[in-house]
Write a protein that holds these residues in place. Structure first.
Motif, short mmCIF file in Angstrom:
data_model
loop_
_atom_site.label_atom_id
_atom_site.label_comp_id
_atom_site.label_asym_id
_atom_site.label_seq_id
_atom_site.Cartn_x
_atom_site.Cartn_y
_atom_site.Cartn_z
N LEU A 117 64.94 25.81 39.30
CA LEU A 117 64.49 27.15 39.33
C LEU A 117 63.92 27.66 37.88
N ASP A 162 60.74 24.76 41.64
CA ASP A 162 60.46 25.01 43.18
C ASP A 162 60.44 26.57 43.37
N ARG A 163 61.41 27.36 42.74
CA ARG A 163 61.72 28.65 42.63
C ARG A 163 61.46 29.22 41.40
N TYR A 206 61.68 37.14 43.17
CA TYR A 206 62.64 36.03 43.26
C TYR A 206 61.87 35.35 44.36
N CYS A 207 61.18 34.21 44.22
CA CYS A 207 60.15 33.76 45.25
C CYS A 207 60.07 32.02 45.01
N THR A 208 59.53 31.37 45.99
CA THR A 208 59.20 30.09 45.98
C THR A 208 58.05 30.08 45.01
N HIS A 241 62.88 33.22 51.56
CA HIS A 241 62.66 32.74 50.16
C HIS A 241 61.90 33.57 49.35
N HIS A 242 62.02 34.96 49.77
CA HIS A 242 61.32 35.97 48.79
C HIS A 242 62.02 37.59 48.57
#
Ligand SMILES: Nc1ncnc2c1ncn2[C@@H]1O[C@H](COP(=O)(O)OP(=O)(O)OP(=O)(O)O)[C@@H](O)[C@H]1O
Ligand SMILES: [Mg+2]
Lengths: 340, 328
Positions: free
Chosen positions: A38, A225-226, A238-240, A314-315
């Protein structure tokens, strides 16, 4: 889905100072799965370091700090366990690499001993065992001639070498999670890349989860990755990593991305700094902290704090305009290239 | 594996302190400075006695006539030109001839030599006590700034610092000698005589050592490597003993050494006098009362030389140990 390795929920950190209460982290939530990386990105003073120090409660002697929220690690709340329990986790299950390699090592202790003492403390290894292991680790992180150099004091090592030693210390007890707070910022460019590469290699090789703190999107693109984007103590987006570059939702993220120099553009024209300054953290912020600098800000942005809008699995984006902006940007492409 | 960067040929940070040229030249340099200081001390005493004052007047009885005073002056060679007088005075002092004590009817140097061991003994016992209070207290307080212990001991040390040393001495005499009769009031009549004067030194100088050690510890505890040590999981005590004290140990020892030198330059005189301790301090003050110029001069010069030498030793030990650590 299994539970994440680390889950931070609604973390708030404030310091009582002479100038009033500083809200250094305000409502931060994120999670890291085992083996995942992260990135926490944000400009200077946005609360990245304070967030990472909260995880292991490593505040300074004079800090009058108040913490709230939850930091769940392997099912236990690190904010609520005792100092003794936490000490098994510090350096054992969670390792940490700090920003300034020149001052992070004890100047009067041989570097090998600085690695070995942690191994002895956590595994109960004997002195010779720990020393042998320390040499292996120093060798692994790229200290040439490790067996000989492990008896030298830090001052005979360059900045890059010292940061390698720091990495060896952090991974000495095979932690599950590695927190790296701007591990390459204090180093020169070529060395920066080597340290980042080393961290990335080690993470993949040993299956360690990584929290990489930085203000550099280049670092993020290469290693994580994120991404969690922070601004003025609060989470913005907050996202990939794919979403970040293809579908950045928050106007602040977009503004940051415009600052990344790109080889396919001539410098100058496209590099537009964000106007204005971040707010002082001693003041109560009622609306979106970015509103005063945001070209799209509306009435409600100034008055009410935006919710963290879920745009996909994931967002998330903390913006009143998140949904409509997401609809507009679903076509793949780089947001800052879309003509408005 | 990627290419590995080379360690820079120059040390990234300059070594702490001036290590320039090793110990030999340093020793010579410091010896030279010491000799210059000592010569200055002697010169100042000469000027005070021979230019500002008049030694003939000191010697002459109070009811002496002008002729008698002049005769005394001739006897002492005071009618010679200034540079000659200065030269012979110097030669005398550096060959160990400090003149005769009028009051004790023996060489001044002998009187001083007799008092010196008592002062050395008292100051050593006192400074060890001060170091025990100051160093242990300073480390414990400085490693947890703001704690109850820190605030309490800080208050005590500031009090100890600000109380005049002779007053503290008198207070101890009143309480422990007069009220409880545990220790003798003054003089040197047995081993227990040393307790109260040494305790006075320990309290006053311990207060200062405490302050210096505490702030050195606080400063060290705030350094980034301490956070790294904590990030390894070490408990407070291990961080303190295993890391912080390794770095402050030398500074702490030096603080105590300098404090010992400071003691010679001040407090020991008043404290000895209050307790009538038969050392250099008491001797000096009595000599001043009796206008015994030669004893006074001998005491000042010998004490000055002692301070200079002690200072030199502290400094050299610091360098030697520091270099040892750096080179290990
Ligand atoms: N010990 C402290 N006492 C008071 N305020 C603090 C303390 N530590 C940090 N802060 C404040 O909290 C805010 C966040 O600081 P933090 O160091 O986390 O920023 P950062 O994002 O790591 O910045 P940088 O990129 O410069 O490292 C800053 O405004 C800082 O002034
Ligand atoms: Mg930081």
């Amino acid at each position: 889905m299994s539970t994440p390795l680390l889950e931070v929920r609604d973390l708030c950190v404030s310091f009582a100072t002479r100038d009033g209460v500083v809200r250094a982290v305000d409502g931060l939530s994120f999670s890291v799965d085992a083996g995942e990386a992260l990135g926490i990105v944000g400009e200077s003073g946005s609360g990245k370091t304070v967030s990472s120090l909260s995880i292991l409660r490593l505040f300074g002697l004079f800090d009058d700090v108040t913490l709230s929220g939850e930091i769940l690690f392997e099912g236990r709340d690190l904010l609520r366990i005792s100092e003794a329990e936490l000490s098994r986790i510090r350096g054992g299950k969670i390792g940490m690499v700090f920003q300034d390699p020149l001052t992070s090592l004890n100047p009067v202790m041989p570097v090998g001993e600085q690695v070995a003492e942690s191994i002895r403390f956590h595994t109960g290894a004997t002195r010779p065992q720990a020393r042998k292991r320390a040499i292996e680790l120093l060798d692994r992180v790229g200290i040439p001639d490790a067996a000989k150099r492990c008896d030298e004091l830090p001052h005979s090592f360059s900045g890059g070498m010292r940061q390698r030693v720091m990495v060896a210390i952090a991974i000495a007890c095979e932690p599950k999670l590695l927190i790296a707070d701007e591990p390459s910022t204090a180093l020169d460019v070529t060395v920066q890349a080597q340290i980042l590469l080393l961290l990335d290699e080690l993470r993949r090789e040993l299956g360690i989860a990584l929290i990489m703190i930085t203000h550099d999107f280049g670092v993020v693109a290469a290693t994580v990755d994120r991404v969690l984007v922070m601004y003025a103590a609060q989470p913005m987006e907050y996202c990939t990593i794919e979403h970040l570059f293809d579908r950045a939702n928050h106007p602040y993220t977009e503004g940051l991305l415009r600052l990344v120099p790109r080889l396919d553009h001539r410098m100058g024209g496209r590099l537009r700094p964000i106007e204005g300054q971040p707010p002082a953290l001693t003041e109560e912020i009622s609306g979106c902290p970015f509103a005063p600098r945001c070209g799209l800000a509306e009435e409600r942005c100034h008055n009410d704090r935006p919710p963290l809008v879920r745009l996909g699995p994931h967002h998330e984006s903390a913006c009143w305009l998140a949904t409509e902006r997401a609809a507009r940007l679903t076509t793949p492409g780089r947001p800052w290239e879309t003509p408005s | 594996m990627t290419a590995v960067e080379k360690t820079s040929p120059l040390p990234v940070r300059p070594r702490r302190g001036r290590t320039g040229g090793g110990l030999g030249p340093l020793l010579l340099r410091r010896l030279r400075d010491g000799v210059i200081t000592l010569v200055l001390v002697v010169a100042i005493i000469f000027i005070l006695a021979h230019v500002v004052g008049d030694p003939a007047l000191v010697y002459a009885p109070i009811d002496a006539t002008d002729e008698e005073i002049e005769r005394i002056a001739r006897n002492f060679g005071l009618d010679r030109p200034f540079h000659e007088r200065f030269g012979s005075y110097f030669a005398d002092v550096f060959t160990g001839d400090f003149g005769e004590s009028m009051w004790q009817q023996r060489p001044a140097l002998q009187a001083v030599g007799e008092a010196l061991p008592d002062t050395v003994q008292l100051t050593l016992v006192g400074i060890v006590g001060a170091a025990v209070f100051g160093i242990i207290g300073g480390i414990l307080a400085g490693s947890r700034p703001g704690s109850l212990f820190d605030r309490g001991s800080n208050f005590l040390s500031v009090t100890a610092l600000s109380v005049p040393n002779f007053w503290l001495g008198l207070l101890l005499i009143v309480v422990f000698a007069v009220q409880f009769g545990i220790f003798p009031t003054s003089g040197r009549i047995g081993p227990s005589s040393i307790v109260l004067p040494a305790l006075t030194i320990a309290i006053v100088h311990g207060g200062r050592i405490f302050q210096l050690v505490r702030s050195a510890t606080v400063e060290e505890m705030s350094k980034p490597y301490v956070r790294v040590a904590r990030s390894k999981g070490f408990p407070h005590r291990r961080v303190l003993w295993g890391h912080v004290l390794r770095n402050t140990g030398l500074t702490t020892a030096t603080i105590a050494g300098w404090e010992y030198v400071r003691l010679w330059g001040g407090a020991v005189f008043a404290i000895e006098y209050v307790f009538a301790w038969p050392g250099i301090g008491t001797l000096t003050i009595n000599a001043a009362h009796r206008q015994d110029f030669f004893v006074l001069q001998a005491a000042v010069i010998i004490a000055g030389a002692f301070v200079i030498v002690a200072n030199l030793i502290v400094d050299l030990l610091y360098r030697v140990i520091d270099n040892r650590i750096k080179a290990s």
